[in-house]
Design an enzyme around this catalytic site. Structure first.
Site, PDB file in Angstrom:
ATOM      1  CB  SER A  54      -1.362 -47.915 -18.885  1.00  0.00           C
ATOM      2  OG  SER A  54      -0.704 -47.133 -19.860  1.00  0.00           O
ATOM      3  CB  THR A 108      11.844 -35.017 -11.712  1.00  0.00           C
ATOM      4  OG1 THR A 108      13.100 -34.762 -11.070  1.00  0.00           O
ATOM      5  CG2 THR A 108      10.954 -33.791 -11.590  1.00  0.00           C
ATOM      6  CB  CYS A 139       3.902 -56.357 -28.273  1.00  0.00           C
ATOM      7  SG  CYS A 139       2.921 -55.343 -27.191  1.00  0.00           S
TER       8      CYS A 139
HETATM    9  C1  PLP Z   1      -1.088 -51.693 -22.994  1.00  0.00           C
HETATM   10  C2  PLP Z   1      -1.005 -52.765 -21.965  1.00  0.00           C
HETATM   11  C3  PLP Z   1       0.102 -52.845 -21.099  1.00  0.00           C
HETATM   12  C4  PLP Z   1       1.298 -51.940 -21.229  1.00  0.00           C
HETATM   13  O1  PLP Z   1       1.016 -50.636 -20.808  1.00  0.00           O
HETATM   14  P1  PLP Z   1       2.035 -49.461 -21.246  1.00  0.00           P
HETATM   15  O2  PLP Z   1       1.517 -48.271 -20.505  1.00  0.00           O
HETATM   16  O3  PLP Z   1       1.904 -49.317 -22.708  1.00  0.00           O
HETATM   17  O4  PLP Z   1       3.379 -49.870 -20.781  1.00  0.00           O
HETATM   18  C5  PLP Z   1       0.096 -53.836 -20.133  1.00  0.00           C
HETATM   19  N1  PLP Z   1      -0.927 -54.691 -20.010  1.00  0.00           N
HETATM   20  C6  PLP Z   1      -2.002 -54.634 -20.809  1.00  0.00           C
HETATM   21  C7  PLP Z   1      -3.115 -55.599 -20.601  1.00  0.00           C
HETATM   22  C8  PLP Z   1      -2.071 -53.676 -21.815  1.00  0.00           C
HETATM   23  O5  PLP Z   1      -3.138 -53.642 -22.608  1.00  0.00           O
END
Ligand code: PLP
Length: 395
Positions: free
Chosen positions: A199, A237, A324
């Site tokens: 991410s 897209t 979260c």
């Molecule tokens: C932040 C995180 C995610 C989620 O990623 P997003 O791009 O925010 O959906 C998943 N796994 C871990 C270990 C993370 O730290």
């Protein structure tokens, strides 16, 4: 002075990443699926980003699928392996007790469908061993999904060893590497990783974009149905500005990885040394195998939420467990998984650093945290009971 120490929740976008995005708004605004020149120019940018990301991970460009982030990549990887397993009559999955909710909630959905999941215990060293994976593999195991590094406590898992075990056993291996990509050296082929989630916003790229690496030959199922983008595996897209920002951020993170890790881990160690002075505290996470930037502690007799608010009032942005979980009354599943009891797990603090943090900021944190902990303890009836012996200290 405002101190941002919540880089595991998200990072500030880098100037390099931001600069890489602008031309996609102003010049390369065509749809990469269009046959005209504007579309093809956008397509070139898209494929260049794919190649550069593949280079950083040690895979082929066609093994990279762009997604909306780490959560989507985790969902797609796990559901794909589950569907493949199901077709072969294999419905057993191995994971750990301290995965991100993007993994855990996807696994829970599969459990409702009749899959069986083994959650490896993480109490010892706040980590797992490759041996635990080896021992859990069964003839009907269709997936091992184990995070590369934990987002709340920073433990780094023995991914290379686990990859070798999975390869030998012929079991697909997925890793949620969202906290590791851009921070630790990763080579998916050398580590025998079949699928990997990343991410951009965790390595100074933009939010809302990520990627799934999926080894060639392993079939993916769609999470998003529609057009034929991403080799037909992820419709919609392409978010070209975000994808180009992600590629630039990853290249930058990989180019400076060693120096950043050295700088950040020195700050981390200073922070750990200081926080360890607070009585009745305990560090969370594997002390030997840990991310450069994550520091997690539990302080007995306080509430993490109050700690956060008072630190915020002193200009320090930190976290208690994962973003979260805040707002809910349940303590973090990660802290419970490593064996912290409810009362102790509630008094947690996560500070996550990046290369922009300074020694002065660490000093500011080390001045503020002990003050705030003491202040909260002095108001706490639980702390009074601990001090008068009515209640036993755990830490
Ligand atoms: C932040 C995180 C995610 C989620 O990623 P997003 O791009 O925010 O959906 C998943 N796994 C871990 C270990 C993370 O730290």
């Amino acid at each position: 002075m405002q101190v941002y120490a919540d880089n595991a929740a998200t990072t500030k976008i880098s100037k390099t990443a931001l600069d890489a995005m602008m031309p996609c708004f102003e010049t390369y605004y065509g749809n990469p699926s269009s046959l005209h020149t504007a579309g093809q120019l956008a397509k070139e940018q898209l494929e260049s980003a794919r190649e550069r990301i593949a280079d950083c991970l040690g895979c082929e460009p066609r093994e990279i699928y762009f997604t909306s982030g780490g959560s989507e990549a985790d969902n797609q990887a796990i559901l794909s392996a589950a569907r493949l397993g199901e077709r072969k009559g294999k419905k057993h999955i191995i994971s750990t007790a301290f995965e991100h909710h993007a993994v855990l909630h996807t696994l829970q959905k599969l459990e409702k469908e009749g899959f069986e999941v083994t959650y490896l215990d993480v109490r010892e060293h706040h980590n797992i061993t490759a041996r635990q994976v080896q021992d859990a593999i069964r003839p009907d195991t269709c997936l091992v999904t184990v995070m590369y590094a934990n987002n709340e406590i920073g433990s780094v898992l023995p991914i290379g060893e686990i990859g070798a075990i999975c390869k030998a056993a012929g079991v697909p291996f997925h890793t949620d590497a969202v906290q590791a990509v851009g921070h630790l050296p990763i080579h998916v082929k050398q580590e025998n990783i079949d699928m990997l989630s990343l991410s951009a916003h965790k390595f100074h790229g933009p939010k809302g974009v990520g990627a799934l690496y999926c080894r060639r030959g392993l079939p993916l199922v769609n999470v998003i149905e529609g057009g034929a983008q991403e080799r037909g595996k992820r419709a919609g897209t392409e978010n070209l500005p975000a994808i180009c920002g992600m590629a630039a951020a990853l290249e930058e993170a990989c180019a400076h990885m060693e120096e950043n890790a050295a700088k950040v881990s020195a700050l981390r160690d200073r922070l750990i040394a200081g926080l360890s002075q607070i009585p009745h505290s305990a560090r969370n996470g594997d002390p030997e195998h840990c991310l450069p930037g994550i520091v997690s502690f539990c302080f007995e007799g306080i509430e993490g939420e109050s700690l956060l608010l008072l630190l915020d009032a002193k200009g320090i942005c930190a976290s208690s467990g994962s973003a979260c979980t805040s707002g809910s009354l349940d303590p973090s599943h990660v802290l419970l998984a490593i064996g912290r009891v409810h009362d102790v797990a509630h008094g947690s603090l996560r500070l996550s650093l990046c290369a922009d943090n300074t020694q002065e900021e660490i000093d500011q944190i080390l001045e503020a945290v002990p003050q705030v902990v003491e202040y909260l303890r002095n108001m706490s009836p639980v702390w009074r009971d601990l001090q008068t012996g009515k209640r036993q200290y755990i830490l």
